[in-house]
Enzyme design. Structure first.
Site, PDB file in Angstrom:
ATOM      1  N   ASP A  42      48.533 105.840 -11.557  1.00 49.14           N
ATOM      2  CA  ASP A  42      47.173 106.275 -11.240  1.00 49.14           C
ATOM      3  C   ASP A  42      46.178 105.110 -11.201  1.00 49.14           C
ATOM      4  O   ASP A  42      44.970 105.329 -11.236  1.00 49.14           O
ATOM      5  CB  ASP A  42      46.714 107.322 -12.255  1.00 49.14           C
ATOM      6  CG  ASP A  42      46.795 106.810 -13.681  1.00 49.14           C
ATOM      7  OD1 ASP A  42      47.313 105.685 -13.882  1.00 49.14           O
ATOM      8  OD2 ASP A  42      46.337 107.515 -14.589  1.00 49.14           O
ATOM      9  N   HIS A 232      53.829  84.487   6.890  1.00 43.59           N
ATOM     10  CA  HIS A 232      53.117  85.386   5.970  1.00 43.59           C
ATOM     11  C   HIS A 232      53.587  85.207   4.527  1.00 43.59           C
ATOM     12  O   HIS A 232      53.654  86.157   3.755  1.00 43.59           O
ATOM     13  CB  HIS A 232      53.284  86.850   6.408  1.00 43.59           C
ATOM     14  CG  HIS A 232      52.453  87.189   7.606  1.00 43.59           C
ATOM     15  ND1 HIS A 232      52.560  88.373   8.306  1.00 43.59           N
ATOM     16  CD2 HIS A 232      51.480  86.490   8.243  1.00 43.59           C
ATOM     17  CE1 HIS A 232      51.701  88.371   9.308  1.00 43.59           C
ATOM     18  NE2 HIS A 232      51.035  87.240   9.289  1.00 43.59           N
ATOM     19  N   ASP A 260      38.269  83.194   7.548  1.00 44.77           N
ATOM     20  CA  ASP A 260      39.726  83.057   7.649  1.00 44.77           C
ATOM     21  C   ASP A 260      40.035  81.595   7.965  1.00 44.77           C
ATOM     22  O   ASP A 260      39.982  81.188   9.125  1.00 44.77           O
ATOM     23  CB  ASP A 260      40.219  83.998   8.766  1.00 44.77           C
ATOM     24  CG  ASP A 260      41.729  83.950   8.956  1.00 44.77           C
ATOM     25  OD1 ASP A 260      42.420  83.310   8.156  1.00 44.77           O
ATOM     26  OD2 ASP A 260      42.207  84.577   9.925  1.00 44.77           O
ATOM     27  N   HIS A 344      53.188  81.970  16.762  1.00 46.37           N
ATOM     28  CA  HIS A 344      52.135  82.996  16.674  1.00 46.37           C
ATOM     29  C   HIS A 344      51.054  82.743  17.718  1.00 46.37           C
ATOM     30  O   HIS A 344      51.130  81.794  18.496  1.00 46.37           O
ATOM     31  CB  HIS A 344      51.538  83.024  15.256  1.00 46.37           C
ATOM     32  CG  HIS A 344      51.015  81.711  14.761  1.00 46.37           C
ATOM     33  ND1 HIS A 344      49.811  81.188  15.158  1.00 46.37           N
ATOM     34  CD2 HIS A 344      51.555  80.803  13.894  1.00 46.37           C
ATOM     35  CE1 HIS A 344      49.614  80.032  14.541  1.00 46.37           C
ATOM     36  NE2 HIS A 344      50.658  79.762  13.782  1.00 46.37           N
ATOM     37  N   HIS A 348      42.322  85.117  16.930  1.00 45.92           N
ATOM     38  CA  HIS A 348      41.978  86.541  17.012  1.00 45.92           C
ATOM     39  C   HIS A 348      40.497  86.673  16.789  1.00 45.92           C
ATOM     40  O   HIS A 348      39.852  85.732  16.300  1.00 45.92           O
ATOM     41  CB  HIS A 348      42.768  87.343  15.954  1.00 45.92           C
ATOM     42  CG  HIS A 348      42.702  86.745  14.570  1.00 45.92           C
ATOM     43  ND1 HIS A 348      41.672  86.994  13.697  1.00 45.92           N
ATOM     44  CD2 HIS A 348      43.526  85.866  13.925  1.00 45.92           C
ATOM     45  CE1 HIS A 348      41.882  86.319  12.567  1.00 45.92           C
ATOM     46  NE2 HIS A 348      42.990  85.624  12.681  1.00 45.92           N
ATOM     47  N   HIS A 355      41.468  90.651  11.274  1.00 45.70           N
ATOM     48  CA  HIS A 355      41.960  90.712  12.655  1.00 45.70           C
ATOM     49  C   HIS A 355      41.083  91.755  13.319  1.00 45.70           C
ATOM     50  O   HIS A 355      41.378  92.943  13.302  1.00 45.70           O
ATOM     51  CB  HIS A 355      43.442  91.092  12.709  1.00 45.70           C
ATOM     52  CG  HIS A 355      44.317  90.050  12.094  1.00 45.70           C
ATOM     53  ND1 HIS A 355      45.574  90.296  11.624  1.00 45.70           N
ATOM     54  CD2 HIS A 355      44.107  88.724  11.866  1.00 45.70           C
ATOM     55  CE1 HIS A 355      46.101  89.170  11.141  1.00 45.70           C
ATOM     56  NE2 HIS A 355      45.221  88.221  11.267  1.00 45.70           N
ATOM     57  N   GLU A 380      43.657  78.777  15.542  1.00 44.44           N
ATOM     58  CA  GLU A 380      44.601  78.467  14.473  1.00 44.44           C
ATOM     59  C   GLU A 380      46.000  78.080  14.951  1.00 44.44           C
ATOM     60  O   GLU A 380      46.991  78.725  14.600  1.00 44.44           O
ATOM     61  CB  GLU A 380      44.712  79.652  13.515  1.00 44.44           C
ATOM     62  CG  GLU A 380      44.942  81.006  14.184  1.00 44.44           C
ATOM     63  CD  GLU A 380      45.066  82.133  13.150  1.00 44.44           C
ATOM     64  OE1 GLU A 380      45.935  82.015  12.275  1.00 44.44           O
ATOM     65  OE2 GLU A 380      44.310  83.114  13.241  1.00 44.44           O
ATOM     66  N   TYR A 384      55.809  74.510  12.982  1.00 46.68           N
ATOM     67  CA  TYR A 384      56.607  74.854  11.793  1.00 46.68           C
ATOM     68  C   TYR A 384      58.053  74.432  12.012  1.00 46.68           C
ATOM     69  O   TYR A 384      58.693  74.894  12.957  1.00 46.68           O
ATOM     70  CB  TYR A 384      56.525  76.367  11.546  1.00 46.68           C
ATOM     71  CG  TYR A 384      55.089  76.882  11.584  1.00 46.68           C
ATOM     72  CD1 TYR A 384      54.294  76.873  10.445  1.00 46.68           C
ATOM     73  CD2 TYR A 384      54.537  77.337  12.788  1.00 46.68           C
ATOM     74  CE1 TYR A 384      52.977  77.310  10.492  1.00 46.68           C
ATOM     75  CE2 TYR A 384      53.218  77.776  12.842  1.00 46.68           C
ATOM     76  CZ  TYR A 384      52.444  77.760  11.695  1.00 46.68           C
ATOM     77  OH  TYR A 384      51.145  78.179  11.747  1.00 46.68           O
ATOM     78  N   ARG A 404      49.284  74.233   9.810  1.00 49.44           N
ATOM     79  CA  ARG A 404      48.365  75.080  10.589  1.00 49.44           C
ATOM     80  C   ARG A 404      46.948  74.630  10.230  1.00 49.44           C
ATOM     81  O   ARG A 404      46.685  74.270   9.080  1.00 49.44           O
ATOM     82  CB  ARG A 404      48.570  76.564  10.262  1.00 49.44           C
ATOM     83  CG  ARG A 404      47.625  77.489  11.015  1.00 49.44           C
ATOM     84  CD  ARG A 404      48.057  78.961  11.042  1.00 49.44           C
ATOM     85  NE  ARG A 404      48.056  79.624   9.763  1.00 49.44           N
ATOM     86  CZ  ARG A 404      49.125  79.929   9.051  1.00 49.44           C
ATOM     87  NH1 ARG A 404      50.332  79.612   9.509  1.00 49.44           N
ATOM     88  NH2 ARG A 404      49.028  80.544   7.893  1.00 49.44           N
ATOM     89  N   GLU A 406      43.031  76.115  10.837  1.00 51.42           N
ATOM     90  CA  GLU A 406      42.329  77.313  11.328  1.00 51.42           C
ATOM     91  C   GLU A 406      40.851  77.241  11.009  1.00 51.42           C
ATOM     92  O   GLU A 406      40.454  77.044   9.855  1.00 51.42           O
ATOM     93  CB  GLU A 406      42.929  78.563  10.663  1.00 51.42           C
ATOM     94  CG  GLU A 406      42.210  79.849  11.035  1.00 51.42           C
ATOM     95  CD  GLU A 406      42.919  81.099  10.523  1.00 51.42           C
ATOM     96  OE1 GLU A 406      43.657  81.009   9.522  1.00 51.42           O
ATOM     97  OE2 GLU A 406      42.716  82.170  11.130  1.00 51.42           O
TER      98      GLU A 406
END
Ligand code: GLY
Ligand code: MN
Ligand code: MN
Length: 438
Positions: A42, A232, A260, A344, A348, A355, A380, A384, A404, A406
């Protein structure tokens, strides 16, 4: 104890009018907010209201629905909210209640959420279609689907078109969000040293968010070495060894508006030759994409710009052995071998959702919309080279490197404005910052 709304009543009323003037007057509009999500048994996750609800009236508490119906010659807005209830408030805090909502929020009237079914049911039987955001509130979904003479319609495309261009006040909030996130990244880079835990970097970033009365806009990614090559990654539970790069992708939220940012830096303060080669290439690709963030550019321009810089750079570094055209592949599909290392999209839209609404990811298979002043995008690109990959040959020289970079960019009449420019990204600035005193 009432919250201060981030926008004036005039701004909310303007949004409501522009939205409702596009809806046929024989309709009922229903905008539900998000349900509470439970973390275990809960205990719940921190509550985050639905972005459309925040956009239209700023209501940020759970169990609410914004309704609009047309009466005689104008639209009437009704906010359903949790009623005052001392027994519940002892546990979860004072509620605004129906009287507070009606007097302090930009709506005509407020009702108890307990009466939602009855009141919505009555209005539904008198209208031709219900403009409902489906999949958020199951009671409303069932009510609308069981109303025999009422069609259902989706209001999100109208709202998305409005949300994609930000007002001056929205841009102020996004700048604040960008500033907090930039300062958090700077604080984290200052803590850099060989052997630091990914979670320790995460804690510096998130402590700065909390100290700034902000919160994460998504789960922070802190990946050292090969972990930087997992898009991710967010377990953030490994120590980072001397000589490794760390990729930090973290942003915050101010009044719902997201930042971001990604920065990649050597944990010991010095890029190796190989790391420098990849970093410089990604930075060059990022700057090329920011350059084309111009009013009038098509959405795909940024992806085109990064793709040709990255692909040419990988040919020059001997990573790819083919022509530029072969490296990129089909000019709409972007399916050439450069995609083995840049998997990728280039960016965005950014706003109330990290996003954000209004377009797909950069790299989707169409040219997309034309960029206009007031739109905010991320840029971004990354490369890799996970040494764990078995699907493709990873060049030894670059194995274990993930980079990366961004930033958040506002489109203006005068050209791109980088909202996150206070977060350093040149090699010299980053090397000087790692491990330095603040
Ligand atoms: N952090 C999520 C993204 O960069 O899209
Ligand atoms: Mn990111
Ligand atoms: Mn992003």
């Amino acid at each position: 104890m009432m919250a201060t709304l981030p926008f004036t009543f005039d701004e909310y009323h303007g949004r409501q009018s522009r939205f409702l003037e596009q809806i046929p007057t024989d309709s009922l509009v229903l905008i539900p907010t998000n349900p509470v999500s439970f973390r275990s048994n809960d205990t719940s996750f921190p509550y985050r209201a639905n972005s459309y609800m925040l956009y239209l009236c700023g209501w940020s508490d759970p169990e609410a629905v914004l309704m609009a119906h047309y009466n005689v010659d104008s639209w009437v807005t009704t906010l359903f909210v949790q009623p005052r209830d001392t027994k519940a408030e002892i546990w979860t805090g004072c509620r605004v209640g129906t009287e507070g909502a009606a007097s302090e929020w930009p709506v005509h009237e407020a009702c108890s959420i307990i009466d939602l079914k009855d009141i919505v049911g009555t209005h539904l039987s008198a209208c031709k279609q219900a403009y409902l955001i489906q999949g958020v509130n199951s009671t409303l979904d069932e009510l609308v689907s069981s109303a025999v003479d009422t069609d259902s319609a989706d209001p999100t495309s109208i709202l998305d078109e409005m949300r994609v261009r930000k007002s001056e006040r929205e841009i102020q909030l996004m700048l604040k969000s960008a500033d907090i996130a930039s300062a958090a990244h700077v604080a984290a880079i200052r803590k850099g040293c060989a052997g630091i835990g990914e979670w320790q970097i995460q804690s510096v970033i998130e402590a700065h968010f909390t100290a700034s009365k902000s919160c994460c806009s998504y789960s922070s990614i802190v990946g050292g070495g090969d972990n930087a090559t997992i898009l991710h990654y967010n377990s953030n539970d490994n120590e980072i060894s001397d000589g490794e790069l760390v990729l930090v992708d973290a942003g915050c939220e101010v009044s719902g508006y997201a930042s971001d940012i990604t920065r990649t830096w050597p944990v010991n303060g010095k890029f190796s030759d190989q790391q420098r080669e990849i970093y410089e290439l990604v930075l060059k690709a990022q700057l090329a994409a920011i350059e084309v963030c111009q009013a009038g550019s098509v959405w795909l321009s940024m992806h085109r710009a990064t793709s040709s810089v990255l692909a040419q750079g990988m040919i020059d570094l001997g990573i790819l052995d083919c022509s530029l055209e072969e490296a990129i592949g089909d000019d709409m599909e972007f399916n050439g071998p450069y995609r083995n290392f840049f998997m990728h999209g280039t960016g965005h839209f950014l706003g109330l959702d990290v996003h954000d609404v209004g377009g797909g990811r950069q790299g989707d298979k169409d040219e997309g919309r034309i960029l206009q002043p007031g739109m905010v995008v991320t840029v971004e690109p990354g490369l890799y080279f996970g040494s764990w990959r078995t699907d493709v040959e990873i060049p030894d020289r670059y194995a274990g490197i993930g980079v990366r970079i961004e930033d958040n960019v506002l489109i203006t009449e005068e050209g791109p404005m980088v909202l996150t420019s206070s977060c350093p990204k040149t090699i010299d600035d980053i090397e000087a910052l790692v491990g330095s005193k603040g």
